[in-house]
Design a protein around this motif. Structure first.
Motif, short mmCIF file in Angstrom:
data_model
loop_
_atom_site.label_atom_id
_atom_site.label_comp_id
_atom_site.label_asym_id
_atom_site.label_seq_id
_atom_site.Cartn_x
_atom_site.Cartn_y
_atom_site.Cartn_z
N ASP A 283 35.21 9.11 -21.74
CA ASP A 283 34.80 8.33 -21.66
C ASP A 283 34.64 7.41 -20.53
O ASP A 283 34.24 6.25 -20.55
CB ASP A 283 34.49 8.26 -23.16
CG ASP A 283 33.08 7.86 -23.99
OD1 ASP A 283 32.39 9.18 -23.35
OD2 ASP A 283 33.26 7.79 -24.61
N ILE A 286 34.58 7.86 -16.72
CA ILE A 286 33.28 8.02 -16.36
C ILE A 286 33.34 6.33 -16.45
O ILE A 286 32.74 6.17 -14.66
CB ILE A 286 32.06 8.34 -17.60
CG1 ILE A 286 32.15 9.96 -17.39
CG2 ILE A 286 31.01 7.72 -17.18
CD1 ILE A 286 31.70 10.79 -18.82
N LEU A 493 26.79 0.70 -18.47
CA LEU A 493 26.14 1.52 -19.58
C LEU A 493 25.37 1.86 -20.32
O LEU A 493 24.40 2.18 -20.99
CB LEU A 493 27.52 2.39 -19.75
CG LEU A 493 28.26 3.03 -18.44
CD1 LEU A 493 29.08 3.92 -19.25
CD2 LEU A 493 27.30 3.74 -17.69
N ASN A 497 21.51 2.87 -21.61
CA ASN A 497 21.37 3.79 -22.39
C ASN A 497 20.17 3.10 -23.30
O ASN A 497 19.36 3.70 -23.79
CB ASN A 497 22.51 4.08 -23.30
CG ASN A 497 23.78 4.73 -22.08
OD1 ASN A 497 23.07 5.92 -22.32
ND2 ASN A 497 25.17 4.06 -23.15
N ARG A 536 27.44 8.75 -14.67
CA ARG A 536 26.93 9.30 -15.93
C ARG A 536 25.43 9.93 -15.78
O ARG A 536 24.92 10.56 -16.21
CB ARG A 536 26.89 8.22 -17.03
CG ARG A 536 25.77 8.23 -18.02
CD ARG A 536 26.64 9.18 -19.26
NE ARG A 536 28.80 8.39 -19.56
CZ ARG A 536 28.59 7.89 -20.48
NH1 ARG A 536 27.55 7.59 -21.44
NH2 ARG A 536 29.27 7.33 -20.82
N TYR A 539 25.82 13.51 -14.76
CA TYR A 539 25.83 13.89 -15.47
C TYR A 539 25.29 14.11 -16.94
O TYR A 539 24.98 15.44 -17.03
CB TYR A 539 26.95 13.48 -16.49
CG TYR A 539 28.79 13.09 -15.53
CD1 TYR A 539 28.69 14.10 -14.22
CD2 TYR A 539 29.43 12.68 -15.96
CE1 TYR A 539 30.06 14.07 -13.50
CE2 TYR A 539 30.78 12.71 -15.40
CZ TYR A 539 30.89 13.56 -14.15
OH TYR A 539 31.92 13.00 -13.33
N THR A 540 24.28 13.71 -17.04
CA THR A 540 23.21 13.76 -18.26
C THR A 540 22.06 13.73 -17.62
O THR A 540 21.61 14.16 -18.35
CB THR A 540 23.09 12.08 -18.67
OG1 THR A 540 22.62 11.21 -17.97
CG2 THR A 540 24.74 12.26 -19.19
#
Length: 574
Positions: A283, A286, A493, A497, A536, A539-540
């Motif tokens: 975490d 990133i 972030l 989100n 992020r 990656y996601t």
């Protein structure tokens, strides 16, 4: 130092109540099944030994004379597959130092290993280790007690919920039972903000405090960077001290103090160990990249000689988190269960972790030699009792404070290309007749449509080509427009989100995504956070999604960061 008044009472921990006995029938069934499978591959046993440990039954087999164990390697995958009825079986051929092989079969009823069992063992009580830590019980039914001083750092990886945080608690409590507040201090870093709360009760006795930071357990990424850099300064100070006193390590320095070869009247004080524990390293990497990686690398390379040791966990086991520099300075690594062979290789440089069980089953690798261990378990009420006891019986201590160094920000761009890329990109203004191009009625608008339209009209979008924006906005596919707000730590972030959470469809149903970051002021730290956001997303997001990102300045935005997100559904509107 061996002052028993500092040591918590072993009665504060849970005692083993059930040893999980195993029936003879189950034992014989497993044994004969394994021998039968091996026989099908031409492996006849000359001698068979069986060990029943808390989690697995280990069948150790010495093949008939003349059979070379290395020949079995080509059959390992097939043999493990033939034993699938017993669960995830693991085969080791050959066993290190022996012309033998072993098969580990999960027990139908596993036995819980409590930390108290390991701490009460002869191995822990009589250990001469400088920093003894109880890991658990091996497949040979022996307590595994390691010396953090000799490691000198520990890297722990594995999937979510497999036991990483429990192991960290076992390690910390092990040291609390053996080391007084004068001998060891902890810097606890917890980006998740939920795992180390009980230890704030012993902040005055055992925790390192950073000047100007009001967190006992450090969780804010900005504070983590400050804390790590402060520790680097402390490391440099200790090296200067060793140079001045002609010592090669903190142990030699402390020994000279004890032998009166150095005088405390001249300002010399004993050096305590500083144990840095980071729960979920990925975490931080990133979110802040080099700002975290650089001080960690410095501490890993030089810290052990002056009594600074790192314990790091991560659930993300990709090579961009567990880098070559990190692995080179962490010869001792622990892997809990992972999903793939590749994840196991990334952590341990070998396969095997994908065949582990859950709930604390782990592989401990020391310079390439691995052993399987059932991790010791300690529950939150036990930790709370231990911390309450320490706080009550050791009230005459003051926190150990590290000063904050005056250093330049690590995130500042260091080359012209990077500075130009982020600070001097031309601004693209969306045409004023955009309302004639876009049919806003085609949208499932989840944000404030007037606010979004105003931002697009007034400020445009930086770093995103008009050829991407207009076709996306004017498409007849199902489009979703959302916005997210982010303040404080991890603000970008958080905003991202927030925007993604508002989408009424799953990410795999999205075909295209445009993410734009709005900030009232563009600083190097914003650039760093944007890089973290892009990583992020990489990656996601599913690979099928085409995502584009951009940046814009809006001095009228009151919040620190705002994100607008445009998502195109794969399915057409009805």
């Amino acid at each position: 130092m061996d002052d028993s008044r500092h040591k918590p009472l072993i009665e504060l921990l849970e005692k083993q109540s059930y040893h999980g006995s195993m029936s003879d029938e189950e034992f014989k069934c497993v044994r004969y099944s394994i021998l039968g499978v091996l026989k099908r591959y031409g492996i006849e046993a000359d001698k068979v030994d069986t060990i029943i440990s808390p989690s697995v039954i280990t069948i150790e087999i010495i093949p008939q004379q003349g059979y070379k164990v290395f020949k079995i390697r080509k059959y390992i995958d097939d043999i493990e597959r033939d034993l699938e009825e017993y669960g995830l079986c693991r085969m080791i051929a050959p066993l290190p130092g022996k012309n033998a092989l072993a098969v580990e079969v999960p027990r139908s009823k596993r036995r819980m290993v409590y930390l108290r069992e390991a701490l009460e063992s002869k191995e822990f009580q009589e250990s001469k280790a400088e920093l003894p830590i109880a890991l658990g019980i091996s497949t040979e039914n022996k307590p595994i007690i390691s010396d953090l001083r000799q490691m000198p750092h520990l890297l722990i990886g594995g999937a979510t919920g497999m036991g990483k945080s429990v192991l960290l608690n076992s390690i910390i409590v092990s040291l609390l039972f053996r080391k007084s507040p004068e001998e060891v201090k902890f810097m606890l870093i917890d980006p998740k903000m939920v795992d180390f709360g009980h230890y704030s009760k012993i902040k005055e006795q055992y925790l390192v405090k950073i000047e100007g930071i009001d967190e006992d357990i450090i969780s804010s990424p900005e504070h983590v960077i400050t804390a790590l850099n402060s520790l680097c300064s402390e490391m440099d100070r200790r090296y200067e001290l060793l140079k001045k006193t002609f010592c090669r390590s903190d142990q030699e320095y402390n020994q000279k103090l004890e032998e009166k070869k150095l005088s405390t009247t001249h300002g010399y004080k004993p050096l305590s160990y500083i144990i840095v524990v980071i729960d979920e390293f990925a975490d931080l990497i990133i979110a802040h990249g080099k700002a975290i990686e650089i001080p960690i690398a410095r501490l890993a390379q030089k810290g052990h000689a002056v009594g600074i040791h790192l314990i790091i966990t991560t659930q993300k086991t990709s090579s961009d988190v567990i880098t070559g520099i990190l692995k080179a300075n962490f010869p001792v690594r622990i892997a809990f269960k992972v999903q793939t062979f590749a994840d196991s290789r990334t952590i341990l440089d070998m396969t095997g972790a994908q065949l582990l069980l859950d709930r604390g089953d782990m592989l401990v690798s020391n310079n390439g030699i691995s052993s399987r261990v059932q991790g010791a378990f300690i529950d939150e009420p036990e930790i709370e009792r231990v911390c309450d006891w320490i706080a009550h019986n050791n009230s005459d201590y003051k926190p150990s404070v590290l000063s904050v160094p005056s250093i330049p920000e690590v995130d500042t761009p260091t080359n012209d290309w990077e500075r130009n890329t982020f600070l001097e990109v031309p601004k693209m203004i969306v045409p004023s007749d955009i309302d004639n191009i876009i049919n806003w009625n085609n949208y499932h608008i989840l944000g404030d449509i007037e606010e979004i339209k105003n931002i697009v009209h007034t400020h445009g979008i930086i770093n995103i080509d008009i050829g991407d924006i207009i076709p996306t906005l004017s498409t007849t596919n199902a489009n979703y427009v959302t916005s997210g707000i982010g303040v404080g730590p991890n603000r970008i972030l958080t905003a991202l989100n927030h925007a993604i959470d508002q989408l009424p469809v799953e990410l795999q149903d999205i075909e295209k995504m445009i993410v734009n970051v709005w900030t009232s002021e563009f600083k190097p730290v914003v650039m760093s956070e944007i890089k973290a956001m892009v990583k992020r997303l990489e990656y996601t997001l599913p690979e099928e999604i085409n995502f584009i990102w951009g940046v814009a300045i809006d001095s009228d935005i009151n919040e620190d960061i705002k994100i607008t997100l445009i998502a195109v559904n794969r399915h057409k509107l009805c």
